[in-house]
Scaffold this motif. Structure first.
Motif, mmCIF file in Angstrom:
data_model
loop_
_atom_site.group_PDB
_atom_site.id
_atom_site.type_symbol
_atom_site.label_atom_id
_atom_site.label_comp_id
_atom_site.label_asym_id
_atom_site.label_seq_id
_atom_site.Cartn_x
_atom_site.Cartn_y
_atom_site.Cartn_z
ATOM 1 N N CYS A 68 0.870 -1.183 0.000
ATOM 2 C CA CYS A 68 0.000 0.000 0.000
ATOM 3 C C CYS A 68 0.905 1.230 0.000
ATOM 4 O O CYS A 68 1.110 1.857 1.039
ATOM 5 C CB CYS A 68 -0.891 -0.045 1.236
ATOM 6 S SG CYS A 68 -2.016 1.347 1.349
ATOM 7 N N ARG A 108 -9.457 8.789 1.859
ATOM 8 C CA ARG A 108 -10.839 8.328 1.833
ATOM 9 C C ARG A 108 -11.170 7.824 0.426
ATOM 10 O O ARG A 108 -10.740 8.424 -0.555
ATOM 11 C CB ARG A 108 -11.772 9.474 2.219
ATOM 12 C CG ARG A 108 -13.050 8.996 2.849
ATOM 13 C CD ARG A 108 -13.837 10.120 3.445
ATOM 14 N NE ARG A 108 -13.373 10.418 4.806
ATOM 15 C CZ ARG A 108 -13.592 11.579 5.406
ATOM 16 N NH1 ARG A 108 -14.197 12.551 4.789
ATOM 17 N NH2 ARG A 108 -13.166 11.758 6.640
ATOM 18 N N GLY A 109 -11.892 6.718 0.336
ATOM 19 C CA GLY A 109 -12.245 6.162 -0.968
ATOM 20 C C GLY A 109 -11.381 4.967 -1.344
ATOM 21 O O GLY A 109 -11.742 4.185 -2.208
ATOM 22 N N TYR A 110 -10.225 4.811 -0.685
ATOM 23 C CA TYR A 110 -9.350 3.671 -0.951
ATOM 24 C C TYR A 110 -9.945 2.440 -0.270
ATOM 25 O O TYR A 110 -10.381 2.523 0.886
ATOM 26 C CB TYR A 110 -7.945 3.965 -0.411
ATOM 27 C CG TYR A 110 -6.936 2.864 -0.631
ATOM 28 C CD1 TYR A 110 -6.236 2.765 -1.832
ATOM 29 C CD2 TYR A 110 -6.682 1.910 0.353
ATOM 30 C CE1 TYR A 110 -5.320 1.758 -2.043
ATOM 31 C CE2 TYR A 110 -5.765 0.892 0.144
ATOM 32 C CZ TYR A 110 -5.086 0.826 -1.050
ATOM 33 O OH TYR A 110 -4.168 -0.184 -1.270
ATOM 34 N N SER A 111 -9.975 1.320 -0.953
ATOM 35 C CA SER A 111 -10.547 0.103 -0.368
ATOM 36 C C SER A 111 -9.627 -0.440 0.732
ATOM 37 O O SER A 111 -8.478 -0.776 0.486
ATOM 38 C CB SER A 111 -10.740 -0.964 -1.445
ATOM 39 O OG SER A 111 -11.162 -2.163 -0.826
ATOM 40 N N THR A 112 -10.153 -0.515 1.937
ATOM 41 C CA THR A 112 -9.351 -0.942 3.095
ATOM 42 C C THR A 112 -9.629 -2.393 3.498
ATOM 43 O O THR A 112 -9.025 -2.891 4.436
ATOM 44 C CB THR A 112 -9.652 -0.028 4.299
ATOM 45 O OG1 THR A 112 -11.048 -0.116 4.613
ATOM 46 C CG2 THR A 112 -9.303 1.425 4.000
ATOM 47 N N THR A 113 -10.525 -3.060 2.778
ATOM 48 C CA THR A 113 -10.970 -4.404 3.168
ATOM 49 C C THR A 113 -9.813 -5.378 3.330
ATOM 50 O O THR A 113 -9.701 -6.058 4.352
ATOM 51 C CB THR A 113 -11.967 -4.953 2.115
ATOM 52 O OG1 THR A 113 -12.901 -3.928 1.818
ATOM 53 C CG2 THR A 113 -12.682 -6.163 2.619
ATOM 54 N N ARG A 114 -8.940 -5.448 2.333
ATOM 55 C CA ARG A 114 -7.840 -6.411 2.356
ATOM 56 C C ARG A 114 -6.842 -6.095 3.484
ATOM 57 O O ARG A 114 -6.355 -6.984 4.167
ATOM 58 C CB ARG A 114 -7.115 -6.404 1.001
ATOM 59 C CG ARG A 114 -6.348 -7.680 0.751
ATOM 60 C CD ARG A 114 -5.645 -7.635 -0.571
ATOM 61 N NE ARG A 114 -6.420 -8.304 -1.595
ATOM 62 C CZ ARG A 114 -6.165 -8.223 -2.881
ATOM 63 N NH1 ARG A 114 -5.184 -7.475 -3.315
ATOM 64 N NH2 ARG A 114 -6.876 -8.890 -3.752
ATOM 65 N N THR A 164 -8.881 6.435 7.629
ATOM 66 C CA THR A 164 -9.056 7.147 6.362
ATOM 67 C C THR A 164 -9.180 8.641 6.646
ATOM 68 O O THR A 164 -9.666 9.039 7.714
ATOM 69 C CB THR A 164 -10.309 6.658 5.603
ATOM 70 O OG1 THR A 164 -11.448 6.822 6.445
ATOM 71 C CG2 THR A 164 -10.171 5.207 5.187
#
Length: 197
Positions: free
Chosen positions: A67, A97-103, A113
């Motif tokens: 990342c 904000r808006g970046y996928s944090t799931t992984r 964020t």
């Protein structure tokens, strides 16, 4: 120079870690890269990142490779500045904000964020214990971040960090107050500083 030789150099430069994207950037095709990974019995450490079995894994650098626009923050940033006596667990990073944090969250990271315009404020670099350079927020930004998230951070961690910061010769109170204004924590910060300074 043969492509395997180029990959060997890259692997050594990165301390036993190699990224698919970095190899492709250097003109090595993916099939050649994956043959190299297979032949060298490299293990997949994360998506697109492989490590040799004898490499000491620098967890912080690995997070940075996965990342690249994430910035180490909160308790992890305290660790870089010796403002805590505890090794950070889990590691904390801040992304736009808006970046996928799931992984990242699934891998056990604390992910914060922030609005895009505030993401770069106070961004600096530091050395991991393994000697790799990674992005980290400066001390003043870190104090403001902790104040913003004080409900989810141990009060003792925050208070001892602020006391250690107040004793530092390299503190920048003007910058701290400037950031506090930007992050809307000025009032609460003044209350803490009046007690400490």
């Amino acid at each position: 120079m043969k492509q395997f030789e180029k990959l060997e150099i890259l692997l050594n430069e990165q301390g036993g870690m190699i990224q698919t994207s970095e190899a492709v950037k250097r003109g090595i095709s993916k099939p050649v890269f994956y043959n190299y990974v297979k032949e060298k019995k490299l293990e997949q450490a994360a998506h697109g990142i492989y490590v040799s079995s004898d490499a000491w894994i620098d967890a912080m650098y690995l997070i940075h490779m996965r990342c690249s626009h994430g910035v180490f923050s909160h308790e992890t940033a305290l660790f870089f500045y010796d403002l805590t006596d505890r090794e950070p667990s889990p590691y904390s990073i801040t992304v736009k904000r808006g970046y996928s944090t799931t992984r990242l969250k699934a891998d056990g990271l604390s992910v914060y964020t922030i609005k895009q315009e505030l993401h770069e404020i106070g961004k600096s670099t530091a050395q991991t214990p393994f000697g790799h350079t990674v992005p980290v927020y400066d001390m003043e930004r870190t104090i403001c971040d902790l104040l913003r998230c004080r409900s989810s951070i141990e009060m003792q961690t925050f208070q001892s960090a602020l006391k250690m910061y107040a004793r530092r010769k390299d503190k920048d109170l003007r910058r701290l107050m400037q950031y506090a204004g930007l992050f809307r924590v000025e009032k609460i910060l003044r209350q803490y500083l009046e007690v400490l300074l």
